[in-house]
Design a protein around this motif. Structure first.
Motif, PDB file in Angstrom:
ATOM      1  N   ILE A 110       0.840  -1.202   0.000  1.00 35.51           N
ATOM      2  CA  ILE A 110       0.000   0.000   0.000  1.00 35.51           C
ATOM      3  C   ILE A 110       0.872   1.249   0.000  1.00 35.51           C
ATOM      4  N   GLU A 111       0.786   2.039  -1.066  1.00 35.99           N
ATOM      5  CA  GLU A 111       1.610   3.247  -1.144  1.00 35.99           C
ATOM      6  C   GLU A 111       1.174   4.280  -0.102  1.00 35.99           C
ATOM      7  N   LYS A 112       2.040   5.255   0.121  1.00 35.60           N
ATOM      8  CA  LYS A 112       1.777   6.343   1.074  1.00 35.60           C
ATOM      9  C   LYS A 112       1.612   5.824   2.504  1.00 35.60           C
ATOM     10  N   THR A 113       2.291   4.734   2.808  1.00 30.48           N
ATOM     11  CA  THR A 113       2.288   4.177   4.164  1.00 30.48           C
ATOM     12  C   THR A 113       3.746   3.988   4.590  1.00 30.48           C
ATOM     13  N   PRO A 114       4.003   3.856   5.894  1.00 29.63           N
ATOM     14  CA  PRO A 114       5.389   3.759   6.364  1.00 29.63           C
ATOM     15  C   PRO A 114       6.126   2.551   5.794  1.00 29.63           C
ATOM     16  N   GLN A 115       7.362   2.781   5.367  1.00 27.33           N
ATOM     17  CA  GLN A 115       8.231   1.698   4.910  1.00 27.33           C
ATOM     18  C   GLN A 115       9.393   1.554   5.890  1.00 27.33           C
ATOM     19  N   TYR A 116       9.632   0.329   6.324  1.00 23.48           N
ATOM     20  CA  TYR A 116      10.697   0.023   7.270  1.00 23.48           C
ATOM     21  C   TYR A 116      11.843  -0.664   6.520  1.00 23.48           C
ATOM     22  N   PRO A 117      13.003  -0.838   7.157  1.00 24.58           N
ATOM     23  CA  PRO A 117      14.131  -1.472   6.456  1.00 24.58           C
ATOM     24  C   PRO A 117      13.812  -2.883   5.980  1.00 24.58           C
ATOM     25  N   TYR A 118      14.391  -3.233   4.825  1.00 18.34           N
ATOM     26  CA  TYR A 118      14.250  -4.595   4.310  1.00 18.34           C
ATOM     27  C   TYR A 118      14.920  -5.578   5.267  1.00 18.34           C
ATOM     28  N   ALA A 119      14.504  -6.843   5.172  1.00 16.59           N
ATOM     29  CA  ALA A 119      15.065  -7.871   6.042  1.00 16.59           C
ATOM     30  C   ALA A 119      16.578  -7.971   5.905  1.00 16.59           C
ATOM     31  N   ILE A 120      17.111  -7.820   4.687  1.00 16.75           N
ATOM     32  CA  ILE A 120      18.552  -7.944   4.491  1.00 16.75           C
ATOM     33  C   ILE A 120      19.295  -6.858   5.264  1.00 16.75           C
ATOM     34  N   THR A 121      18.677  -5.680   5.406  1.00 18.88           N
ATOM     35  CA  THR A 121      19.271  -4.595   6.190  1.00 18.88           C
ATOM     36  C   THR A 121      19.222  -4.937   7.676  1.00 18.88           C
ATOM     37  N   LEU A 122      18.077  -5.426   8.131  1.00 21.32           N
ATOM     38  CA  LEU A 122      17.942  -5.819   9.527  1.00 21.32           C
ATOM     39  C   LEU A 122      18.887  -6.966   9.868  1.00 21.32           C
ATOM     40  N   GLY A 123      19.124  -7.829   8.887  1.00 23.37           N
ATOM     41  CA  GLY A 123      20.010  -8.961   9.114  1.00 23.37           C
ATOM     42  C   GLY A 123      21.468  -8.569   9.260  1.00 23.37           C
ATOM     43  N   SER A 124      21.808  -7.366   8.807  1.00 20.32           N
ATOM     44  CA  SER A 124      23.213  -6.939   8.836  1.00 20.32           C
ATOM     45  C   SER A 124      23.574  -6.170  10.097  1.00 20.32           C
ATOM     46  N   ILE A 125      22.603  -5.839  10.940  1.00 20.52           N
ATOM     47  CA  ILE A 125      22.919  -5.121  12.165  1.00 20.52           C
ATOM     48  C   ILE A 125      23.513  -6.088  13.187  1.00 20.52           C
ATOM     49  N   PRO A 126      24.263  -5.593  14.170  1.00 20.39           N
ATOM     50  CA  PRO A 126      24.910  -6.474  15.149  1.00 20.39           C
ATOM     51  C   PRO A 126      23.909  -7.375  15.870  1.00 20.39           C
ATOM     52  N   ASP A 127      24.382  -8.553  16.237  1.00 25.20           N
ATOM     53  CA  ASP A 127      23.506  -9.532  16.888  1.00 25.20           C
ATOM     54  C   ASP A 127      22.926  -9.026  18.199  1.00 25.20           C
ATOM     55  N   ASP A 128      23.647  -8.105  18.872  1.00 24.55           N
ATOM     56  CA  ASP A 128      23.142  -7.601  20.154  1.00 24.55           C
ATOM     57  C   ASP A 128      22.184  -6.420  19.978  1.00 24.55           C
ATOM     58  N   SER A 129      21.768  -6.187  18.727  1.00 24.54           N
ATOM     59  CA  SER A 129      20.818  -5.096  18.452  1.00 24.54           C
ATOM     60  C   SER A 129      19.470  -5.624  17.981  1.00 24.54           C
ATOM     61  N   GLU A 130      19.168  -6.843  18.371  1.00 22.66           N
ATOM     62  CA  GLU A 130      17.916  -7.441  17.917  1.00 22.66           C
ATOM     63  C   GLU A 130      16.686  -6.749  18.500  1.00 22.66           C
ATOM     64  N   ASN A 131      16.899  -5.945  19.537  1.00 18.77           N
ATOM     65  CA  ASN A 131      15.783  -5.159  20.069  1.00 18.77           C
ATOM     66  C   ASN A 131      15.260  -4.191  19.016  1.00 18.77           C
ATOM     67  N   LEU A 132      16.134  -3.777  18.080  1.00 19.62           N
ATOM     68  CA  LEU A 132      15.702  -2.885  17.000  1.00 19.62           C
ATOM     69  C   LEU A 132      14.776  -3.619  16.034  1.00 19.62           C
ATOM     70  N   ILE A 133      15.077  -4.885  15.770  1.00 26.40           N
ATOM     71  CA  ILE A 133      14.218  -5.688  14.902  1.00 26.40           C
ATOM     72  C   ILE A 133      12.878  -5.919  15.585  1.00 26.40           C
ATOM     73  N   TYR A 134      12.924  -6.149  16.885  1.00 31.44           N
ATOM     74  CA  TYR A 134      11.693  -6.287  17.680  1.00 31.44           C
ATOM     75  C   TYR A 134      10.822  -5.036  17.505  1.00 31.44           C
ATOM     76  N   GLU A 135      11.438  -3.868  17.576  1.00 34.95           N
ATOM     77  CA  GLU A 135      10.692  -2.612  17.446  1.00 34.95           C
ATOM     78  C   GLU A 135      10.125  -2.440  16.043  1.00 34.95           C
ATOM     79  N   VAL A 136      10.852  -2.905  15.028  1.00 33.53           N
ATOM     80  CA  VAL A 136      10.329  -2.854  13.657  1.00 33.53           C
ATOM     81  C   VAL A 136       9.066  -3.705  13.555  1.00 33.53           C
ATOM     82  N   GLY A 137       9.152  -4.952  14.053  1.00 33.44           N
ATOM     83  CA  GLY A 137       7.976  -5.821  14.041  1.00 33.44           C
ATOM     84  C   GLY A 137       6.814  -5.219  14.801  1.00 33.44           C
TER      85      GLY A 137
END
Length: 285
Positions: A110-137
């Motif tokens: 759906i256009e004109k709605t919030p877009q969050y980082p792609y999974a490949i971007t989330l997958g590249s963040i440090p392992d101890d930053s999974e709280n950020l992925i939690y917040e995306v979900g």
């Protein structure tokens, strides 16, 4: 939130035809014509279908791969989505379960709605930053709820192990099975915290393909041992965590189908044999 009858109560209330109808999930498009909207309302009223999956338009669907239809732009797409959900719910005798593919947010469809980082971007963040992925979900789930959506058909737990893959790629959390599993779980937990359902996909794993399964049937010619040790790993781990649902991919995987090339989406050997019996999954597929 919808007041959906408990399962035992509902099965006592629905007749056989209504129970059958509840198993169907037609596509709904936010840019349909009034005639098309009324046709879907008729399906809901007469056949008591249980769910809808929303897409942008028929022109942007995989069935339009020839490019013959022009994709329309809708400046009020989110409001259109909200209004259509309300309208379809009013047509339903029993509350509809509303789904959408929102891997990186409603913007996936759906256009004109919030877009969050792609999974490949989330997958590249440090392992101890999974709280950020939690917040995306969590935030994607909030956007879904604001629209009236109960079920986000995400995340992909496909392992990105084929650089020629035309359909997964950036939709995967990466090429390492353990990291894919951990990051998918963080996304799922964030989504679940808002009461929105998820679905792990595309079983038994769409990462090592060079064909778009919307347009053809990819062949994965690996041994069962290789698949169990890699592609099936995230699915098995997340099943043990209690996943809401699993989405079957449209893939030919002979090693899991007793040598047959039957698509996994309709393969008794793969669905009932591997997923249900061997992996112990008894939930929604």
């Amino acid at each position: 939130m919808l007041n959906i009858l408990p399962y035992t109560k509902a099965t006592e209330t629905l007749n056989l035809a209504e129970k059958v109808g509840q198993l169907f999930m037609p596509a709904a498009f936010i840019n349909d014509t009034e005639d098309e909207i009324q046709q879907l309302e008729k399906l809901i009223k007469e056949y008591h279908i249980g769910s809808l999956c929303f897409f942008h338009s028929r022109a942007s669907a995989a069935t339009n791969f020839e490019g013959k239809k022009k994709i329309v732009s809708n400046e009020k797409s989110f409001e259109t989505l909200q209004n259509l959900i309300i309208r379809y719910q009013k047509a339903a005798k029993y509350p509809l379960l509303i789904a959408i593919d929102a891997e990186w947010g409603l913007a996936m469809r759906i256009e004109k709605t919030p877009q969050y980082p792609y999974a490949i971007t989330l997958g590249s963040i440090p392992d101890d930053s999974e709280n950020l992925i939690y917040e995306v979900g969590k935030n994607i789930a909030k956007d879904c709820k604001a629209a009236g959506i109960h079920w986000n058909l995400a995340p992909c737990v496909d392992i990105n192990n084929n650089p020629n893959n035309p359909v997964i790629g950036y939709r995967s959390f990466g090429e390492d099975k353990i990291k894919v599993t951990q990051k998918a779980l963080a996304y799922i937990n964030g989504t679940s915290s808002e009461g929105v359902l998820t679905s792990i996909k595309h079983f038994p794993g769409h990462g090592d393909t060079a064909t778009d399964s919307h347009l053809g049937l990819p062949l994965i010619n690996k041994t069962k041992e290789e698949l169990v040790n890699n592609e099936l790993y995230p699915f098995q781990k997340l099943i043990l965590e209690g996943t809401d649902s699993v989405m079957a991919g449209h893939l030919s995987v002979p090693a899991l189908a007793n040598g047959k090339d039957t698509p996994s989406s309709i393969s008794k050997d793969i669905i009932r044999g591997v997923l249900r019996k061997e992996m112990g999954y008894d939930g929604v597929l």
